[in-house]
Design a protein around this motif. Structure first.
Motif, mmCIF file in Angstrom:
data_model
loop_
_atom_site.group_PDB
_atom_site.id
_atom_site.type_symbol
_atom_site.label_atom_id
_atom_site.label_comp_id
_atom_site.label_asym_id
_atom_site.label_seq_id
_atom_site.Cartn_x
_atom_site.Cartn_y
_atom_site.Cartn_z
ATOM 1 N N UNK A 36 0.742 -1.240 -0.162
ATOM 2 C CA UNK A 36 0.036 0.048 0.144
ATOM 3 C C UNK A 36 0.830 1.268 0.027
ATOM 4 N N UNK A 37 2.049 1.098 0.668
ATOM 5 C CA UNK A 37 3.016 2.450 0.803
ATOM 6 C C UNK A 37 3.499 2.664 -0.494
ATOM 7 N N UNK A 38 3.757 1.405 -1.221
ATOM 8 C CA UNK A 38 4.681 1.605 -2.384
ATOM 9 C C UNK A 38 3.718 2.305 -3.567
ATOM 10 N N UNK A 39 2.377 1.703 -3.460
ATOM 11 C CA UNK A 39 1.307 2.332 -4.466
ATOM 12 C C UNK A 39 1.134 3.943 -4.343
ATOM 13 N N UNK A 40 1.168 4.338 -2.949
ATOM 14 C CA UNK A 40 0.948 5.712 -2.573
ATOM 15 C C UNK A 40 2.293 6.429 -3.002
ATOM 16 N N UNK A 41 3.420 6.030 -2.894
ATOM 17 C CA UNK A 41 4.762 6.696 -3.336
ATOM 18 C C UNK A 41 4.741 6.603 -4.973
ATOM 19 N N UNK A 42 4.251 5.656 -5.629
ATOM 20 C CA UNK A 42 4.140 5.676 -7.021
ATOM 21 C C UNK A 42 3.243 6.749 -7.680
ATOM 22 N N UNK A 43 2.108 6.894 -6.837
ATOM 23 C CA UNK A 43 1.144 7.848 -7.331
ATOM 24 C C UNK A 43 1.710 9.177 -6.958
ATOM 25 N N UNK A 44 2.371 9.674 -5.779
ATOM 26 C CA UNK A 44 2.625 10.728 -5.322
ATOM 27 C C UNK A 44 3.656 11.165 -6.203
ATOM 28 N N UNK A 45 4.787 10.439 -6.649
ATOM 29 C CA UNK A 45 5.763 10.771 -7.421
ATOM 30 C C UNK A 45 5.468 11.402 -8.488
#
Length: 212
Positions: free
Chosen positions: A71-80
């Motif tokens: 879940x954190x990876x998905x948020x990081x990918x979106x945020x970038x």
């Protein structure tokens, strides 16, 4: 998901731990949570069950950490995607678009999420992970909404973020589950249009990879 099987002697502690998490996620995506036994994870990661016990207190702890990692990876990918945007509108649109396209919107991640969500109902610790990761993404949405003209009130922005997040979640689920049912970029365009209506701010000019 494919794990880089490097020698553990060359990996840091964090890299070793992440390799085990990735191995667990691969197995879960292939055969569900029951497939990710300690022995199977060790074999997939090219190590021993003892190393898993060194990094994780229990199999349940590894499962929770794998959920948090995904879940954190998905948020990081979106945020970038929004990091270099030149306006508040472009930044929010970039976050929405990246949340509704690969690698974030992905059938494997949807299957994993569905399996984890079942555990959330039965495990209070897993529920805490779910709340923390949900809140992280929602707060990110709220921070970008507050940057829009006239949307600076935190209470109002929070409510808008909850509504926008619900739209993104629903489209992410449908697009990841039935990717062939939608035209290219259709899910992104629907997301931008729906969220524009919720916010009263037109984000549709940013339907393509641009920030002007």
């Amino acid at each position: 998901m494919t794990v880089d099987r490097r020698s553990f002697r060359r990996e840091s502690e964090d890299q070793r731990r992440e390799s085990l998490i990735l191995a667990a996620l691969e197995l879960m995506s292939e055969g569900g949570p029951a497939a990710a036994t300690v022995r199977a994870i060790a074999e997939r990661a090219g190590t021993t069950p003892g190393l898993i016990r060194h990094y994780f207190q229990s199999k349940d702890q590894l499962t929770r950490d794998a959920y948090r990692w995904m879940m954190d990876r998905m948020t990081t990918d979106s945020q970038s995607a929004s990091a270099t945007a030149s306006s508040p509108e472009a930044a929010l649109a970039a976050l929405i678009r990246s949340s509704l396209q690969p690698p974030v919107m992905d059938g494997t991640r949807v299957r994993l999420w569905a399996g984890f969500l079942h555990m959330v109902q039965d495990d209070p610790a897993m529920r805490e992970v779910h709340m923390a990761t949900y809140t992280r993404y929602r707060d990110l949405l709220q921070s970008l909404i507050q940057r829009l003209p006239g949307k600076g009130n935190p209470g109002v922005a929070r409510g808008l973020a909850i509504a926008c997040n619900a739209v993104i979640d629903g489209l992410w689920l449908e697009g990841g589950t039935l990717p062939d049912s939608f035209a290219p970029r259709e899910i992104e365009q629907i997301g931008l249009s729906a969220i524009s209506a919720i916010l009263g701010t037109d984000l549709t000019p940013f339907a393509k990879d641009q920030d002007a």
